[in-house]
Design a protein around this motif. Structure first.
Motif, PDB file in Angstrom:
ATOM      1  N   GLN A 124       0.403  28.058  -6.046  1.00 57.71           N
ATOM      2  CA  GLN A 124      -0.494  28.751  -6.963  1.00 57.71           C
ATOM      3  C   GLN A 124       0.010  30.165  -7.258  1.00 57.71           C
ATOM      4  O   GLN A 124      -0.089  30.653  -8.398  1.00 57.71           O
ATOM      5  N   HIS A 125       0.565  30.826  -6.250  1.00 58.03           N
ATOM      6  CA  HIS A 125       1.142  32.163  -6.441  1.00 58.03           C
ATOM      7  C   HIS A 125       2.305  32.107  -7.430  1.00 58.03           C
ATOM      8  O   HIS A 125       2.395  32.935  -8.353  1.00 58.03           O
ATOM      9  N   LEU A 127       2.874  29.830  -9.719  1.00 58.22           N
ATOM     10  CA  LEU A 127       2.359  29.497 -11.047  1.00 58.22           C
ATOM     11  C   LEU A 127       1.703  30.693 -11.730  1.00 58.22           C
ATOM     12  O   LEU A 127       1.783  30.839 -12.943  1.00 58.22           O
ATOM     13  N   SER A 128       1.067  31.564 -10.949  1.00 60.68           N
ATOM     14  CA  SER A 128       0.343  32.693 -11.559  1.00 60.68           C
ATOM     15  C   SER A 128       1.205  33.933 -11.766  1.00 60.68           C
ATOM     16  O   SER A 128       0.830  34.811 -12.531  1.00 60.68           O
ATOM     17  N   THR A 129       2.374  34.012 -11.113  1.00 65.86           N
ATOM     18  CA  THR A 129       3.180  35.231 -11.226  1.00 65.86           C
ATOM     19  C   THR A 129       4.553  35.013 -11.841  1.00 65.86           C
ATOM     20  O   THR A 129       5.226  35.983 -12.177  1.00 65.86           O
ATOM     21  N   LYS A 131       7.269  32.434 -14.442  1.00 65.51           N
ATOM     22  CA  LYS A 131       7.268  31.606 -15.658  1.00 65.51           C
ATOM     23  C   LYS A 131       8.144  30.367 -15.505  1.00 65.51           C
ATOM     24  O   LYS A 131       8.996  30.082 -16.323  1.00 65.51           O
TER      25      LYS A 131
END
Length: 168
Positions: A124-125, A127-129, A131
């Motif tokens: 998740q980290h 995916l959120s930070t 590309k």
């Protein structure tokens, strides 16, 4: 599942699994390779350290490397894999499980092969930070067990395209 025959024939000293294991653990060195450490703060107040290495050219693909029992992100089997992926245009993120990065974790909790919530936090980290359009996972031993458990619990993000496990 189909059985794929291998035609790999290791050099003479490495035909023995014992020699291969000893060489990889005690003698093998990975040179001309560097990692950048990032600390991921977890929701429970603990942390996981991530050791990143990057391809020479921009990449939209990353492989998450998961070590085995008593391992860490600087073991030759991890750094050798990371260097190989980097050389072939793929970024890598070597995960140091709780208490495995050289610093004691904050909570009275260790890593184990069922701690898929920690792997999920890493994914998740990323995916959120970052590309990345494609994420792959490569897990060794305990890390391979964790990989298979995570994939079996599903559903997994669409960006995860595949996984490989070694000696689970």
């Amino acid at each position: 599942m189909p059985l794929i025959e291998s035609n790999y024939n290791p050099p003479l000293p490495f035909k023995s699994g014992h020699i291969s294991t000893i060489y990889s653990g005690l003698i093998r060195k990975v040179s001309n390779f560097s990692q950048q450490r990032e600390r991921l703060e977890l929701k429970d107040g603990d942390f996981i350290d991530l050791d990143w290495s990057f391809s020479a050219t921009p990449s939209n693909v990353v492989v998450i490397l998961l070590h085995g029992l008593e391992g860490h992100g600087q073991r030759p089997y991890i750094t050798g894999s990371a260097k190989h992926f980097n050389t072939n245009g793929v970024d890598s993120c070597a995960v140091n499980f709780r208490g495995c990065s050289g610093e004691t974790n904050r909570l009275f909790r260790s890593y184990h092969s069922g701690a898929t919530e920690d792997l999920n936090a890493v994914i998740q980290h990323i995916l959120s930070t970052r590309k990345y359009s494609s994420i792959y996972i490569k897990g060794f031993s305990l890390g391979g067990n964790l990989t298979l458990k995570y994939l079996g619990e599903g559903p997994v993000p669409n960006q995860i395209k595949g996984a490989v496990t070694v000696s689970v």
